[in-house]
Design a protein around this motif. Structure first.
Motif, PDB file in Angstrom:
ATOM      1  N   LYS A  32      38.401  42.175  35.901  1.00  0.00           N
ATOM      2  CA  LYS A  32      38.148  42.686  37.248  1.00  0.00           C
ATOM      3  C   LYS A  32      38.779  41.795  38.304  1.00  0.00           C
ATOM      4  O   LYS A  32      39.455  42.266  39.217  1.00  0.00           O
ATOM      5  CB  LYS A  32      36.635  42.748  37.524  1.00  0.00           C
ATOM      6  CG  LYS A  32      35.866  43.670  36.631  1.00  0.00           C
ATOM      7  CD  LYS A  32      34.373  43.629  36.942  1.00  0.00           C
ATOM      8  CE  LYS A  32      33.710  42.315  36.593  1.00  0.00           C
ATOM      9  NZ  LYS A  32      33.702  42.020  35.153  1.00  0.00           N
ATOM     10  N   THR A  33      38.558  40.484  38.166  1.00  0.00           N
ATOM     11  CA  THR A  33      39.073  39.556  39.162  1.00  0.00           C
ATOM     12  C   THR A  33      40.605  39.559  39.158  1.00  0.00           C
ATOM     13  O   THR A  33      41.247  39.624  40.212  1.00  0.00           O
ATOM     14  CB  THR A  33      38.530  38.138  38.889  1.00  0.00           C
ATOM     15  OG1 THR A  33      37.111  38.209  38.856  1.00  0.00           O
ATOM     16  CG2 THR A  33      38.973  37.161  39.955  1.00  0.00           C
ATOM     17  N   THR A  34      41.169  39.537  37.959  1.00  0.00           N
ATOM     18  CA  THR A  34      42.630  39.558  37.830  1.00  0.00           C
ATOM     19  C   THR A  34      43.204  40.834  38.446  1.00  0.00           C
ATOM     20  O   THR A  34      44.175  40.790  39.205  1.00  0.00           O
ATOM     21  CB  THR A  34      43.008  39.501  36.334  1.00  0.00           C
ATOM     22  OG1 THR A  34      42.324  38.398  35.735  1.00  0.00           O
ATOM     23  CG2 THR A  34      44.493  39.343  36.154  1.00  0.00           C
ATOM     24  N   THR A  54      37.091  37.813  46.174  1.00  0.00           N
ATOM     25  CA  THR A  54      36.950  37.565  44.739  1.00  0.00           C
ATOM     26  C   THR A  54      35.602  36.912  44.459  1.00  0.00           C
ATOM     27  O   THR A  54      35.006  36.277  45.323  1.00  0.00           O
ATOM     28  CB  THR A  54      38.042  36.621  44.189  1.00  0.00           C
ATOM     29  OG1 THR A  54      37.862  35.339  44.782  1.00  0.00           O
ATOM     30  CG2 THR A  54      39.422  37.129  44.510  1.00  0.00           C
ATOM     31  N   ILE A  55      35.162  37.087  43.235  1.00  0.00           N
ATOM     32  CA  ILE A  55      33.873  36.526  42.834  1.00  0.00           C
ATOM     33  C   ILE A  55      34.086  35.694  41.585  1.00  0.00           C
ATOM     34  O   ILE A  55      34.591  36.207  40.582  1.00  0.00           O
ATOM     35  CB  ILE A  55      32.870  37.663  42.601  1.00  0.00           C
ATOM     36  CG1 ILE A  55      32.685  38.370  43.953  1.00  0.00           C
ATOM     37  CG2 ILE A  55      31.548  37.131  42.077  1.00  0.00           C
ATOM     38  CD1 ILE A  55      31.948  39.635  43.911  1.00  0.00           C
ATOM     39  N   ASP A  56      33.752  34.415  41.677  1.00  0.00           N
ATOM     40  CA  ASP A  56      33.908  33.526  40.518  1.00  0.00           C
ATOM     41  C   ASP A  56      35.279  33.599  39.847  1.00  0.00           C
ATOM     42  O   ASP A  56      35.352  33.803  38.636  1.00  0.00           O
ATOM     43  CB  ASP A  56      32.862  33.877  39.449  1.00  0.00           C
ATOM     44  CG  ASP A  56      31.557  33.158  39.687  1.00  0.00           C
ATOM     45  OD1 ASP A  56      31.535  32.287  40.580  1.00  0.00           O
ATOM     46  OD2 ASP A  56      30.578  33.474  39.001  1.00  0.00           O
ATOM     47  N   PRO A  57      36.362  33.459  40.594  1.00  0.00           N
ATOM     48  CA  PRO A  57      37.669  33.496  39.912  1.00  0.00           C
ATOM     49  C   PRO A  57      37.827  32.261  39.035  1.00  0.00           C
ATOM     50  O   PRO A  57      37.196  31.240  39.285  1.00  0.00           O
ATOM     51  CB  PRO A  57      38.672  33.465  41.066  1.00  0.00           C
ATOM     52  CG  PRO A  57      37.947  32.823  42.200  1.00  0.00           C
ATOM     53  CD  PRO A  57      36.494  33.154  42.027  1.00  0.00           C
ATOM     54  N   VAL A 158      37.931  44.577  46.678  1.00  0.00           N
ATOM     55  CA  VAL A 158      36.684  43.907  46.295  1.00  0.00           C
ATOM     56  C   VAL A 158      36.581  43.759  44.783  1.00  0.00           C
ATOM     57  O   VAL A 158      36.697  44.733  44.041  1.00  0.00           O
ATOM     58  CB  VAL A 158      35.451  44.713  46.765  1.00  0.00           C
ATOM     59  CG1 VAL A 158      34.207  43.844  46.709  1.00  0.00           C
ATOM     60  CG2 VAL A 158      35.654  45.260  48.145  1.00  0.00           C
ATOM     61  N   ASP A 159      36.365  42.559  44.372  1.00  0.00           N
ATOM     62  CA  ASP A 159      36.069  42.231  42.983  1.00  0.00           C
ATOM     63  C   ASP A 159      34.549  42.373  42.844  1.00  0.00           C
ATOM     64  O   ASP A 159      33.831  42.313  43.832  1.00  0.00           O
ATOM     65  CB  ASP A 159      36.509  40.769  42.802  1.00  0.00           C
ATOM     66  CG  ASP A 159      36.221  40.210  41.423  1.00  0.00           C
ATOM     67  OD1 ASP A 159      36.025  41.000  40.493  1.00  0.00           O
ATOM     68  OD2 ASP A 159      36.238  38.973  41.303  1.00  0.00           O
ATOM     69  N   THR A 160      34.044  42.577  41.639  1.00  0.00           N
ATOM     70  CA  THR A 160      32.587  42.650  41.494  1.00  0.00           C
ATOM     71  C   THR A 160      32.100  41.562  40.540  1.00  0.00           C
ATOM     72  O   THR A 160      32.871  41.059  39.732  1.00  0.00           O
ATOM     73  CB  THR A 160      32.153  44.054  41.015  1.00  0.00           C
ATOM     74  OG1 THR A 160      32.912  44.389  39.862  1.00  0.00           O
ATOM     75  CG2 THR A 160      32.398  45.088  42.088  1.00  0.00           C
TER      76      THR A 160
END
Ligand SMILES: Nc1ncnc2c1ncn2[C@@H]1O[C@H](COP(=O)(O)OP(=O)(O)OP(=O)(O)O)[C@@H](O)[C@H]1O
Ligand SMILES: Nc1ncnc2c1ncn2[C@@H]1O[C@H](COP(=O)(O)OP(=O)(O)OP(=O)(O)O)[C@@H](O)[C@H]1O
Ligand SMILES: [Mg+2]
Ligand SMILES: [Mg+2]
Lengths: 383, 341
Positions: A32-34, A54-57, A158-160
């Motif tokens: 998801k982040t990528t 981003t969340i916790d990349p 938006v990343d989740t």
């Protein structure tokens, strides 16, 4: 092939100026982040003014985007090609800080302090299952309001949060508000609001046993927290409702990311159904980290049979090794293909992009560009 | 032939095997395989899951598990073909709290009232320290259960395997630095937590880490090992999962990498194996091997980093057909062969 889903046209989605928000959802660890970062970068280099949340990349990805320090505001990403007139800002969500800021903006300084210091608030804001999702939505709402106000961005990606289920992103805000609205919290509030008659017999059994198990201090902390938080409930619920409406709007596009594995595709299927039920706009499915296709038609069975023949004469045969590798590759591809077809059979209309597994992790802008290019080249190199 | 039933393995003193690792690396798969591997020679093993995902039920293709120990599968047979059994338990915090209250406080009615007032929900969601201590408390109970105790019908276990939360949360889950300290500084929950901690820090526990040979998971594994040690928790082994096939010998791999594979030799070998061969086929097979060699090289770099941690390591192959019960038994045998069980 029987179930070929329509290809996902990523560039059309990115170039469409009415696309304002892209949300990447999916089970844990699927990319998801990528995918969010790759889409944001591609959109920026095609001329959009993008911000990606981003969340916790992964550490190295955060470093190469220049967002490893957590300050909860978007920062420009260096080395983005701005030739087409676009730009890219990126940020990494600081869940606790976002929560603290909401509290500070909603309560008087004195009351805010009281809440922020309470151990139950600390637990709620740092580890309640769902707080991260809730705060991601909160931040999305903030970014969107800001973009409307000052025109700083025309696309928010938006990343989740990493969660076991993609559905958590949609369910968490509701879970948090119904939790805050829960029976027990209402009861805890009752004495603080006055009439002692609300202290029913059943409830004193409850408080007594809680005191026995947890100690009296815990119950007092709980009560202080709930009382102090009470006035904020309405505000929280209202904001969650607003963001939910934003997610249903036409300018939003949901991308469901999955790995070609049973669990991830099952999650993706649940999520697609849920989006349909909730009237949320689904843009498509990204099957990430697909095994690269075989380079020759030779079947796995034929390869194994031949390898066995060679190895009965020479156990260290290099050719036998080549054949076994090929057989393994074919089997994995067949399995992934089968899983994808099963998904497509149940969801035939979902536009799909297949992104191959790169040889190594994706942790710099070039890697993101490669993912972006692969996302956009569906159909042309179709398999 | 001697009955080598108690053949030595690496964790003879361990009763509680905690399996953690980065998300998606195969914790549940490895926990299940380890439980099967330990359940030989008539031994009873309990496989516990705590994250409410019913992953065990899915892996073994059975109905969702209740909060109750259920017979799940026969274990891996030993050298004499004698197996043991694996039981499974799905621990959810609500049931654990109710059971706990009933057991220690005889809170029959009050327990129900707590539930009715939403307290169970409250306590188990907002107070993660409390939730974790309930989950580990139940595991503790299964590990410590005395043989032939009061409840004769209760089964006792030779080993308990816990499919635990991922590395990032493992220390917190096992009760170190827990917010519990802030929530319940004294009282019975605290003393329960202390008892659990004593077991967790003893040589009867081992925390194993599952990884794959990629940068982030390996990094997370070393970070995890460091944190576990700092917290005084016993680090077990590292299980390297999803390892690519080792079909090429090191020298063959080197030839592929250096582009010195002789196509005429391959062509004639393929013809000898009665494959319908042309130049394109040879080229494709070599090109596939080259892709493989790139990944193998990256894997080898990561493997060296894992080895540098200096803890026992075990490797499990990526099974091309995916995971079902037969595959789990296959992995269990591989763990046994490598001495993990
Ligand atoms: N197509 C790809 N090829 C190779 N590696 C990839 C690919 N996509 C993602 N990765 C790698 O996989 C890992 C996980 O990806 P990522 O962090 O994007 O997943 P995620 O869904 O955001 O995970 P989480 O649920 O933990 O947030 C990263 O190391 C990333 O570099
Ligand atoms: N050795 C293996 N060979 C083939 N497939 C495997 C292997 N190990 C795990 N898998 C598959 O990889 C996926 C992830 O495995 P598993 O569910 O055990 O990981 P996990 O670490 O428990 O994940 P989570 O963090 O989501 O709990 C599953 O689809 C599983 O079937
Ligand atoms: Mg992520
Ligand atoms: Mg699991």
């Amino acid at each position: 092939m029987t179930n070929t889903p329509p290809p996902l046209d990523v560039d059309a989605m990115l170039d469409d100026r009415t696309t304002e928000i892209i949300v990447c959802c999916g089970a844990g660890g699927v990319g998801k982040t990528t995918t969010s970062a790759a889409l944001a970068l591609r959109a920026a280099e095609r001329g959009r003014k993008v911000v990606v949340l981003t969340i916790d990349p992964a550490r190295r990805l955060a470093q190469s985007m220049g967002i490893e320090q957590l300050d909860n505001t978007p920062r420009p990403v260096a080395a983005v090609d701005t030739g087409a007139g676009g730009s890219l800002d990126a940020m990494m969500l600081d869940m606790k800080r976002t929560f603290d800021e909401v509290v500070e903006s909603q309560a008087s300084p004195e009351k805010a302090r009281q809440i922020l210091d309470n151990p139950f608030y600390v637990a709620l804001s740092s580890s309640f299952a769902g707080t991260q999702e809730y705060m991601a939505m909160e931040k999305l709402g903030q970014l969107h309001r800001q973009a409307l106000a000052d025109g700083s961005h025309d696309l928010i990606v938006v990343d989740t949060p990493p969660s076991r289920s993609a559905l958590d992103f949609l369910d968490a805000p509701e879970r948090l508000s119904s939790f805050l609205d829960g029976r027990f919290i209402r009861l805890l509030l009752a004495p603080a609001r006055g009439p002692a008659r609300l202290m029913t017999a059943g409830f004193s059994v409850v408080t007594n046993s809680l005191t026995k198990v947890l100690g009296a201090q815990v119950l007092r902390d709980m009560q202080t927290f709930v009382a102090a938080f009470d006035t904020l409930f309405g505000g929280f619920r209202q904001r969650a409702d607003q963001t939910f409406a934003l997610l249903q709007a036409d300018g939003t596009a949901f991308l469901v990311v999955a790995a070609p594995e049973p669990d991830a595709l099952r999650e993706a299927a649940y999520f697609v159904d849920r989006l349909t039920d909730d009237d949320m706009p689904l843009a498509g499915l990204v099957v990430n980290r697909a095994s690269p296709s075989a380079r020759t038609e030779l079947s796995a069975e034929a390869a194994i049979t031949a390898a066995d023949r060679l190895q009965s004469a020479d156990s260290s045969s290099l050719t036998a090794g080549l054949l076994r590798l090929h057989a393994d590759r074919v089997r994995i591809i067949e399995r992934e293909q089968h899983l994808r077809e099963r998904f497509a059979a149940a969801h035939p209309q979902v536009p799909t992009a297949v992104v191959p597994a790169m040889a190594s992790d994706v942790h710099d802008l070039d890697g993101l560009r490669a993912i972006g290019a692969s996302l956009a080249s569906q159909g042309s190199d179709g398999d | 032939m001697t009955a080598n039933v108690d053949r030595p393995h690496d964790w003879p003193k361990v009763r509680l095997h905690v399996v953690t690792g980065k998300g998606g690396t195969g914790k549940s798969t490895v926990a299940a395989a380890l439980a099967l591997a330990l359940a030989t020679s008539g031994r009873n093993v309990l496989l516990c899951e705590v994250e409410g995902r019913q992953g065990i039920a899915r892996m073994f293709d059975v109905d969702p598990l209740p909060y109750e120990e259920r017979r799940l599968a026969k274990g891996a047979p030993d050298e004499n073909g004698r197996a043991g059994q694996v039981l499974a338990l799905h621990i959810d915090p609500e049931s654990a709290l109710l059971e706990y209250l009933a057991m220690y406080y005889k809170l029959g009615r009050a327990g129900k009232a707590l539930d009715r007032f939403g307290v169970i929900d409250f306590a188990t969601t907002i107070a993660p320290g409390v939730r974790d201590v309930l989950l580990t408390g139940k595991v503790y109970e299964a590990v410590q259960r005395p043989r032939g105790g009061r409840h004769k019908e209760q089964i006792t276990y030779d080993a308990v395997v816990l499919d635990a939360p991922p590395t990032g949360r493992i220390c917190q889950f096992l009760g170190v630095n827990s917010e519990l300290a802030g929530l319940a500084k004294v009282g019975p929950v605290k003393s329960q937590a202390d008892k659990v901690m004593e077991l967790l820090r003893s040589p009867r526990t081992a925390v194993h880490l599952v990884t794959i040979l990629e940068e982030m998971p390996v990094q997370e594994t070393s970070d995890g090992i460091r944190e576990l040690r700092a917290a005084g928790l016993p680090v077990g082994g590292v299980v390297v999962n999803l390892v690519r096939p080792q079909a090429l010998s090191p020298s063959a791999l080197a030839q592929v990498r250096d582009d010195t594979v002789d196509p005429t030799a391959v062509t004639s070998e393929l013809a000898r194996a009665r494959v319908d061969v042309d130049a394109e086929l040879v080229e494709s097979l070599v090109a596939e091997a080259r892709d493989h060699a790139v990944r193998r090289h990256l894997e080898d770099e990561q493997r060296a980093l894992v080895a540098a941690e200096g803890v026992p390591t075990y490797e499990l192959p990526r099974l091309a057909g995916g995971i079902d019960q037969g595959a789990l038994v296959e992995l269990a045998q591989l763990l046994r062969r490598q001495g993990m069980a």
